[in-house]
Design an enzyme around this catalytic site. Structure first.
Site, PDB file in Angstrom:
ATOM      1  N   HIS A 134       0.737  -0.996   0.063  1.00  0.00           N
ATOM      2  CA  HIS A 134       0.301  -0.302   0.359  1.00  0.00           C
ATOM      3  C   HIS A 134       0.709   1.281   0.258  1.00  0.00           C
ATOM      4  O   HIS A 134       1.994   1.621   0.772  1.00  0.00           O
ATOM      5  CB  HIS A 134      -0.766  -0.046   1.396  1.00  0.00           C
ATOM      6  CG  HIS A 134      -1.883  -0.738   1.510  1.00  0.00           C
ATOM      7  ND1 HIS A 134      -1.609  -1.919   1.993  1.00  0.00           N
ATOM      8  CD2 HIS A 134      -3.452  -1.124   1.296  1.00  0.00           C
ATOM      9  CE1 HIS A 134      -2.633  -2.802   2.499  1.00  0.00           C
ATOM     10  NE2 HIS A 134      -2.953  -2.868   1.990  1.00  0.00           N
ATOM     11  N   ASP A 192       2.053   2.357   3.055  1.00  0.00           N
ATOM     12  CA  ASP A 192       3.259   1.080   4.091  1.00  0.00           C
ATOM     13  C   ASP A 192       4.561   1.035   3.612  1.00  0.00           C
ATOM     14  O   ASP A 192       5.146   1.688   4.707  1.00  0.00           O
ATOM     15  CB  ASP A 192       2.891  -0.534   3.219  1.00  0.00           C
ATOM     16  CG  ASP A 192       1.740  -0.713   3.519  1.00  0.00           C
ATOM     17  OD1 ASP A 192       0.941  -0.449   4.122  1.00  0.00           O
ATOM     18  OD2 ASP A 192       0.579  -1.618   2.547  1.00  0.00           O
TER      19      ASP A 192
HETATM   20  C1  XUL Z   1      -7.547  -6.857   4.573  1.00  0.00           C
HETATM   21  C2  XUL Z   1      -6.504  -7.050   3.167  1.00  0.00           C
HETATM   22  C3  XUL Z   1      -6.100  -5.612   2.531  1.00  0.00           C
HETATM   23  C4  XUL Z   1      -5.845  -6.064   0.974  1.00  0.00           C
HETATM   24  C5  XUL Z   1      -5.168  -4.705   0.495  1.00  0.00           C
HETATM   25  O1  XUL Z   1      -8.283  -7.093   5.487  1.00  0.00           O
HETATM   26  O2  XUL Z   1      -6.859  -7.775   2.937  1.00  0.00           O
HETATM   27  O3  XUL Z   1      -4.275  -5.940   2.790  1.00  0.00           O
HETATM   28  O4  XUL Z   1      -5.643  -7.060   0.737  1.00  0.00           O
HETATM   29  O5  XUL Z   1      -5.029  -3.601   0.649  1.00  0.00           O
END
Ligand code: XUL
Ligand code: CO
Length: 437
Positions: A101, A104
């Site tokens: 993300h 992150d």
């Molecule tokens: C949350 C989840 C996220 C997604 C990406 O439960 O799985 O981490 O994979 O946003």
């Protein structure tokens, strides 16, 4: 190459007899399964958020995880150092991909402009490490749920400025994903859902979400991003009703909003079980509609009702996943991303290696078991035979669409009674699958 994990060698395949905890027992990247190497079939990916941003804190206790390279600060310097540690880890593990993300990998600044600048700086370090190591970006995404501005959601927020902010954030995340050669871009709902309909206009929220996704795809195409878009279902948590509940709800949303040809699904095991489905159900439901794009590999705990995001070690689970994945000849351009975290009691850096090695071995073993089952056609032959009444006669005409209710009434009045039913043989088939494990 030994700055952050000095005691860990490159992880190698040693075979099933090995007792070395830092070796693969089943994942031999060069082994060929149904015409593809395990490396190309599985396309393993390490997720940045759990593996490099997880702290081990929970609602009842503080951080526990030892990450000596991380000073806990939001400085750019710390973010870049973390990138170096991450790539040493991914390279020693031998995973070909990673995912992140935006927030992150780099900190949130005081303004959008500052956040974008910081992300640009960290992206330079990511690019440098990708070039040095050959590790590639499976997908990028934007965190549209942690910051307080997203308390009501992002694209489904009641506040248009929040929608605009989220759009700007996703624009930048797509641009960075593109610049890093990412092969997919993921939308997970985050807080796109609601807690109570007394204060919610569901129609407007869903329309806004569709508008948002169209704009994201349009922008990506305009800048030349050729990667695949993925929508990730999850039924609950953080909101009570997440709009992206399961594969069926997501596909309905995509189809209803003209997005079905633009976006596929990223399916996650623990999200499937929270929705009351098996992962195999979710995978097959997506596959038969040409929408199985990628997976977030993990597992939940059936005794706990939340998203525990544990590493997958259950061979039944991975075999079932691989039965579906092999049926569509793999996931590329998607892959198997470990959206999983070590337990807070597993606080040493080495635990990150044990966890990923176990998950990779479980999937490799599942792939081999599934391939053996498929080679002998034990399930496929049974299923084919089970539906044979549709291969000719009245069944064939039903499938062709060449009979009406009136024709079927006439057929049944003449015939008088149905052909006898046959046993579903579930227990026999379960026994057969067990023979391959
Ligand atoms: C949350 C989840 C996220 C997604 C990406 O439960 O799985 O981490 O994979 O946003
Ligand atoms: Co996920």
């Amino acid at each position: 190459m030994t700055e952050f994990f000095p005691d860990v060698p490159i992880i190698r395949y040693e075979g099933a007899a090995s007792r070395n905890p830092l070796a693969f027992k089943h994942y031999n990247p060069d082994e060929v399964i149904e015409g593809q190497t395990l490396k190309d079939l599985l396309r393993f990916s390490v997720c940045y958020w759990h593996t490099f941003r997880g702290t081990g804190s929970d609602p009842f206790g503080a951080a526990t995880l030892q990450r000596p390279w991380d000073d806990g600060s939001d400085s750019l310097e710390n973010a870049v150092k973390r990138v170096r540690a991450a790539f040493e880890f991914i390279t020693k593990l031998g995973a070909p991909f990673y995912c992140f993300h935006d927030r992150d990998v780099s900190p949130e600044g005081a303004t959008l402009k500052e956040s974008n600048r910081l992300l640009g700086e960290v992206a330079k370090a990511l690019k440098e490490e990708q070039q040095k190591t050959g590790v590639r970006l499976l997908w990028g995404t934007a965190n549209l749920f942690s910051h307080p501005r997203y308390m009501h959601g992002a694209a489904t927020s009641c506040n248009a400025d929040v929608f605009a902010y989220a759009a700007a954030q996703v624009k930048k995340a797509i641009e960075v994903t593109h610049a890093l050669g990412g092969v997919n871009y993921v939308f997970w709902g985050g807080r796109e859902g609601y807690m109570n309909l007394y204060n919610t206009n569901m129609k407007r929220e869903l329309d806004h979400l569709a508008r948002f996704m169209h704009m994201a795809v349009d922008h990506a195409r305009a800048i030349g991003f050729k990667g695949q878009f993925l929508f990730e279902p999850k039924p609950k948590e953080p909101t009570k009703h997440q709009y992206d509940f399961d594969a069926a709800a997501c596909l309905n949303f995509l189809r209803a909003n003209g997005l079905i040809d633009k976006v596929k699904l990223n399916l996650e095991t623990n999200h499937a079980t929270l929705a009351g489905h098996t992962m195999m159900h979710e995978l097959e439901y997506a596959r038969i509609q040409g929408a199985l794009g990628s997976i977030d590999a993990n597992t939940g705990d059936l005794l706990l009702g939340w998203d525990t995001d544990q590493f997958p070690t259950d061979i039944y689970l991975t075999t079932q996943c691989m039965l579906v994945i092999l049926e569509q000849k793999g996931l590329a351009p998607g892959g198997v991303n470990f959206d999983a975290k070590v337990r807070r009691e597993s606080f040493e850096p080495i635990d990150l290696f044990h966890a990923h090695i176990g998950g990779m071995d479980a999937f490799a073993r599942g792939a081999k078991i599934a391939a053996a089952i498929r080679k002998d056609n034990v399930l496929a032959d049974f299923v084919k035979k089970r539906y044979r009444s549709y291969d000719e006669g009245i069944g064939r005409r039903i499938e062709e669409g060449s009979v009406s209710f009136a024709d079927l009434e006439k057929y049944m009045l003449e015939k008088g009674a149905c052909a006898p039913n046959e046993s579903g043989r579930q227990e026999m088939l379960e026994n057969i699958v067990n023979q391959y494990l």
